[in-house]
Scaffold this motif. Structure first.
Motif, short mmCIF file in Angstrom:
data_model
loop_
_atom_site.label_atom_id
_atom_site.label_comp_id
_atom_site.label_asym_id
_atom_site.label_seq_id
_atom_site.Cartn_x
_atom_site.Cartn_y
_atom_site.Cartn_z
N PRO A 65 -50.70 21.02 -0.79
CA PRO A 65 -49.73 21.72 -0.65
C PRO A 65 -48.33 21.30 -1.32
CG PRO A 65 -50.46 20.60 1.43
CD PRO A 65 -51.43 20.19 0.50
N GLN A 66 -48.39 20.06 -1.64
CA GLN A 66 -47.48 19.48 -2.44
C GLN A 66 -47.18 19.96 -3.80
OE1 GLN A 66 -47.84 15.37 -0.21
NE2 GLN A 66 -45.84 15.46 -0.99
N GLU A 67 -48.40 20.43 -4.51
CA GLU A 67 -48.35 20.83 -5.80
C GLU A 67 -48.07 22.36 -5.86
OE1 GLU A 67 -51.16 19.35 -8.35
OE2 GLU A 67 -51.26 17.12 -7.67
N TYR A 68 -47.20 22.54 -7.03
CA TYR A 68 -46.92 23.85 -7.05
C TYR A 68 -46.95 24.40 -8.57
CZ TYR A 68 -44.80 24.32 -2.51
OH TYR A 68 -44.32 24.26 -1.16
N LEU A 69 -47.18 25.47 -8.84
CA LEU A 69 -46.98 26.20 -10.25
C LEU A 69 -46.32 27.44 -10.08
CD1 LEU A 69 -47.99 26.98 -13.41
CD2 LEU A 69 -49.87 27.98 -12.25
N ILE A 70 -45.32 27.44 -11.19
CA ILE A 70 -44.40 28.57 -11.16
C ILE A 70 -44.86 28.99 -12.51
CG2 ILE A 70 -42.21 29.60 -11.85
CD1 ILE A 70 -41.09 27.33 -9.91
N TYR A 71 -45.24 30.37 -12.37
CA TYR A 71 -45.84 31.08 -13.58
C TYR A 71 -44.92 32.18 -14.05
CZ TYR A 71 -49.14 33.55 -16.56
OH TYR A 71 -49.75 34.10 -17.82
N SER A 72 -44.25 32.08 -15.13
CA SER A 72 -43.26 33.05 -15.44
C SER A 72 -43.55 34.10 -16.85
CB SER A 72 -41.97 32.43 -15.51
OG SER A 72 -41.87 31.78 -16.71
N GLU A 73 -42.96 35.14 -16.98
CA GLU A 73 -43.35 35.89 -18.16
C GLU A 73 -41.87 36.26 -18.79
OE1 GLU A 73 -46.29 39.27 -17.74
OE2 GLU A 73 -46.35 38.43 -15.69
N TRP A 74 -41.79 36.15 -20.16
CA TRP A 74 -40.59 36.24 -20.89
C TRP A 74 -41.05 37.23 -21.97
CZ3 TRP A 74 -36.01 33.97 -19.05
CH2 TRP A 74 -36.26 33.10 -18.07
N ASP A 75 -39.76 38.06 -22.37
CA ASP A 75 -40.21 38.67 -23.52
C ASP A 75 -40.07 38.14 -24.91
OD1 ASP A 75 -37.55 38.23 -24.21
OD2 ASP A 75 -36.74 40.33 -24.30
N SER A 76 -39.83 36.85 -25.18
CA SER A 76 -39.84 35.94 -26.30
C SER A 76 -39.34 34.52 -26.08
CB SER A 76 -38.89 36.59 -27.46
OG SER A 76 -37.48 36.18 -27.19
N LEU A 77 -40.11 33.66 -26.67
CA LEU A 77 -39.61 32.38 -26.73
C LEU A 77 -38.22 31.95 -26.72
CD1 LEU A 77 -40.65 29.20 -26.62
CD2 LEU A 77 -41.10 29.36 -29.08
N GLU A 78 -37.43 32.98 -27.67
CA GLU A 78 -36.21 32.78 -27.50
C GLU A 78 -35.26 33.04 -26.52
OE1 GLU A 78 -37.98 34.46 -29.99
OE2 GLU A 78 -38.13 32.77 -31.39
N THR A 79 -35.67 33.81 -25.69
CA THR A 79 -35.23 34.13 -24.40
C THR A 79 -35.32 33.02 -23.60
OG1 THR A 79 -35.50 36.53 -24.78
CG2 THR A 79 -35.18 35.94 -22.53
N PHE A 80 -36.70 32.58 -23.54
CA PHE A 80 -36.83 31.39 -22.51
C PHE A 80 -36.01 30.26 -23.03
CE2 PHE A 80 -39.20 27.59 -21.56
CZ PHE A 80 -39.09 27.55 -19.93
N LYS A 81 -35.86 29.98 -24.14
CA LYS A 81 -35.03 28.83 -24.76
C LYS A 81 -33.50 29.19 -24.20
CE LYS A 81 -37.76 27.14 -28.39
NZ LYS A 81 -37.91 26.95 -29.87
N LYS A 82 -33.33 30.24 -24.32
CA LYS A 82 -31.78 30.59 -23.93
C LYS A 82 -31.51 30.29 -22.32
CE LYS A 82 -28.44 34.24 -23.92
NZ LYS A 82 -28.15 35.61 -24.31
N PHE A 83 -32.36 30.56 -21.37
CA PHE A 83 -32.49 30.35 -20.10
C PHE A 83 -32.65 28.86 -19.87
CE2 PHE A 83 -35.11 29.37 -16.45
CZ PHE A 83 -34.04 29.45 -15.41
N VAL A 84 -33.23 27.94 -20.57
CA VAL A 84 -33.41 26.52 -20.20
C VAL A 84 -32.07 25.83 -20.68
CG1 VAL A 84 -35.82 26.44 -20.06
CG2 VAL A 84 -34.89 25.93 -22.27
#
Length: 96
Positions: free
Chosen positions: A47-66
């Motif tokens: 229970p100490q291990e987690y996965l966050i699974y996210s969906e984005w419209d594009s790689l560029e959008t995800f890069k903007k978030f990070v």
């Protein structure tokens, strides 16, 4: 469309704190252009291990978030409750 798997190991005793923090990030992302969805998974046998699974419209959008201040603030805070370095995997949908 891309999917991002973010794998985390949380320090013992900080699981609930991590889960609440995730919800705060998702609330922020609901207004972030290009974000589609995110789900939090907890490993059944550890229970100490987690996965966050996210969906984005594009790689560029995800890069903007990070590169955003909000992401940097969250990861800075996360260092205090995480064990080790998180692992991230980016997957892109293949149109057949």
């Amino acid at each position: 469309m891309i999917n991002v798997g973010l794998y985390y190991r949380v320090k013992k005793g900080h699981e609930e704190e991590f889960e609440k923090s995730f919800q705060g990030v998702v609330n922020f992302l609901k207004g972030f252009h290009g974000f589609v969805d995110a789900k939090l998974y907890k490993r059944v046998d550890d229970p100490q291990e987690y996965l966050i699974y996210s969906e984005w419209d594009s790689l560029e959008t995800f890069k903007k978030f990070v590169s955003s201040k909000e992401y940097k603030d969250t990861t800075g805070y996360g260092k205090s409750i995480l064990e080790g370095i998180p692992k991230h995997r980016i997957l892109q949908e293949i149109n057949g």
